[in-house]
Motif scaffolding. Structure first.
Motif, short mmCIF file in Angstrom:
data_model
loop_
_atom_site.label_atom_id
_atom_site.label_comp_id
_atom_site.label_asym_id
_atom_site.label_seq_id
_atom_site.Cartn_x
_atom_site.Cartn_y
_atom_site.Cartn_z
N GLY A 43 -7.53 -10.03 -4.08
CA GLY A 43 -8.16 -8.72 -4.09
C GLY A 43 -8.09 -8.13 -2.69
N ALA A 44 -8.70 -6.96 -2.52
CA ALA A 44 -8.65 -6.32 -1.21
C ALA A 44 -9.70 -5.22 -1.12
CB ALA A 44 -7.27 -5.73 -0.95
N THR A 45 -10.14 -4.94 0.10
CA THR A 45 -10.93 -3.74 0.33
C THR A 45 -9.97 -2.61 0.68
OG1 THR A 45 -11.22 -4.16 2.71
CG2 THR A 45 -12.86 -5.10 1.20
N TYR A 46 -10.40 -1.39 0.43
CA TYR A 46 -9.54 -0.23 0.68
C TYR A 46 -10.37 0.89 1.28
CZ TYR A 46 -6.55 3.82 -0.29
OH TYR A 46 -5.80 4.97 -0.18
N GLN A 47 -9.92 1.40 2.43
CA GLN A 47 -10.53 2.58 3.03
C GLN A 47 -9.47 3.66 3.15
OE1 GLN A 47 -12.20 2.45 7.09
NE2 GLN A 47 -13.78 3.87 6.38
#
Length: 405
Positions: free
Chosen positions: A161-165
């Motif tokens: 998974g990943a965080t996204y900004q």
């Protein structure tokens, strides 16, 4: 034929003669030093300011960073601080009347373990509560946003998974320094290059001047913004700052057609990469595991970095490395910058950014200028003073910092 040649452009800033006294002396003509001088003049009307550098303008870490701008930190104090900086970035090119190629292309930060997934989701929720944009992405959503990423389960560090900004950005770092210098100089700030500060003149615990390789300068206020060399300069002033100076390495590839439209980072295997406007891939690595002041790259670090990058993004295997370098970063014990007063009256310091100095250029300069002008911190940096290491009120951002300290 001469009529067809372009006219030589005017110099962006003045090359003034060094005066014997100033209201404020800023040591360090990098992004933070120049931004501090600009905001002193713009916000506080203090223009009798000298920005002094032992080298050339923007020749230190400002010329060596990988230009990532983000605000997705973990704690309330940090997120609000860095998100305010990002807001300043979003209008800075118009304010400074200079196109430094600010490009909001989005940042994907990968998670590779169950622990990272839990911490990343927690950070997303914290960001949202503090008004910063943040999302959690599944591996498939990562692939949809950035098709070049390998999300196979068969690799050493599979993407979980990943965080996204989406508002995260890059900018042309040297142009940012030139833009601040141009505006500050136009308001009367003197930028003095190739002049080293060798010591400080004091009357008891109060600063009354600085010693330089071109003579003494009388002043009652000094701002220090020299990144990895902060501890050396602080010792000359008679106090200590709790930072470690280490080399942070980076590299750049040859030019390519656009293949990587976003910013990709992985804290777990420590690689981060974007594609610059000209087309080269710009990659950052981890810090060297020892204190050093050498601004150069090392093959052992780059080899590990490239191995990780190629596994995550297989097409990078076709890229040719053309240049490696290093910058001297200043790492604080809690991975949070130090901006504020020092034990010496009249001396103020801006340091401890680790790998995050570039993203904090506007807010770092703005808050240091306020602290110098009013002899007290701004609302945004009141928690980031040197005194927190005496009181125990640390702002621990190890989980969200860009470098594994």
């Amino acid at each position: 034929m001469a009529d067809l040649l372009p006219e030589h452009p005017d110099f962006l800033w003045r090359n003034p003669r060094l005066k014997s006294s100033y209201d404020v002396v800023i040591v360090g003509a990098g992004g933070h030093g120049l931004a501090t001088a600009y905001y002193l003049a713009k916000e506080h009307g203090i223009t009798n300011v000298a920005v002094i550098d032992k080298g050339w303008l923007g020749g230190g870490n400002m010329a060596r960073n990988t230009t990532i701008i983000r605000s997705n930190y973990m704690l309330d104090k940090s997120t609000r601080f860095f998100d305010r900086s990002l807001q300043m970035w979003e209008g800075l090119d118009e304010e400074l009347e200079y196109d430094f190629l600010f490009s909001q292309r989005g940042l994907i930060t990968l998670a590779h373990t169950d622990a990272e997934v839990r911490e990343s989701i927690r950070r997303v929720e914290s960001n949202v509560l503090n008004g910063a944009d943040a999302e959690w992405l599944t591996p498939q959503e990562v692939k949809e946003l950035l098709p070049i990423v390998n999300i196979s389960d068969a690799i050493r560090h599979p993407v979980m998974g990943a965080t996204y900004q989406a508002r995260a950005a890059i900018a042309k770092h040297d142009h940012v320094a030139w833009a601040y210098a141009r505006k500050a100089s136009a308001m009367g700030v003197d930028i003095i290059q190739n002049t080293e500060v060798t010591g400080f003149l004091k009357d008891g615990d109060k600063v009354i001047g600085v010693e330089t390789t071109r003579g003494n300068i009388a002043t009652e206020k000094v701002g220090i913004a020299v990144a990895g060399h902060s501890s050396l300069l602080a010792e000359k002033a008679g106090f200590q700052v709790p930072i470690q100076s280490r080399t942070l390495q980076a590299l750049v590839s040859e030019l390519f057609e656009p293949v990587h439209p976003m910013i990709l980072t992985s804290h777990h295997i420590h690689v981060y990469v974007s594609q610059a406007h000209k087309g080269e891939l710009v990659m950052g690595a981890n810090t060297d595991p020892y204190t050093a002041y050498g601004a150069r790259g090392g093959f052992h670090t780059i080899e590990r970095q490239l191995a990780a990058a190629v596994e995550l993004v297989p097409i990078f295997a076709r890229a040719h490395l053309i240049r490696v370098w290093g910058g001297v970063v200043d790492i604080s014990p809690d991975s949070t910058p130090i901006i504020g007063k020092t034990p010496v009256e009249g001396i103020y310091i801006n340091c401890g950014w680790g790998s995050g100095g570039f993203k904090g250029t506007p807010i770092g300069g703005y808050t240091l200028a306020h602290t110098i002008a009013h002899d007290e911190p701004h609302e945004y940096n009141k928690h980031f003073g040197l005194d927190r290491y005496y009181t125990g009120h640390l702002v621990d951002e190890h989980s969200a910092s860009g470098v594994l300290h």
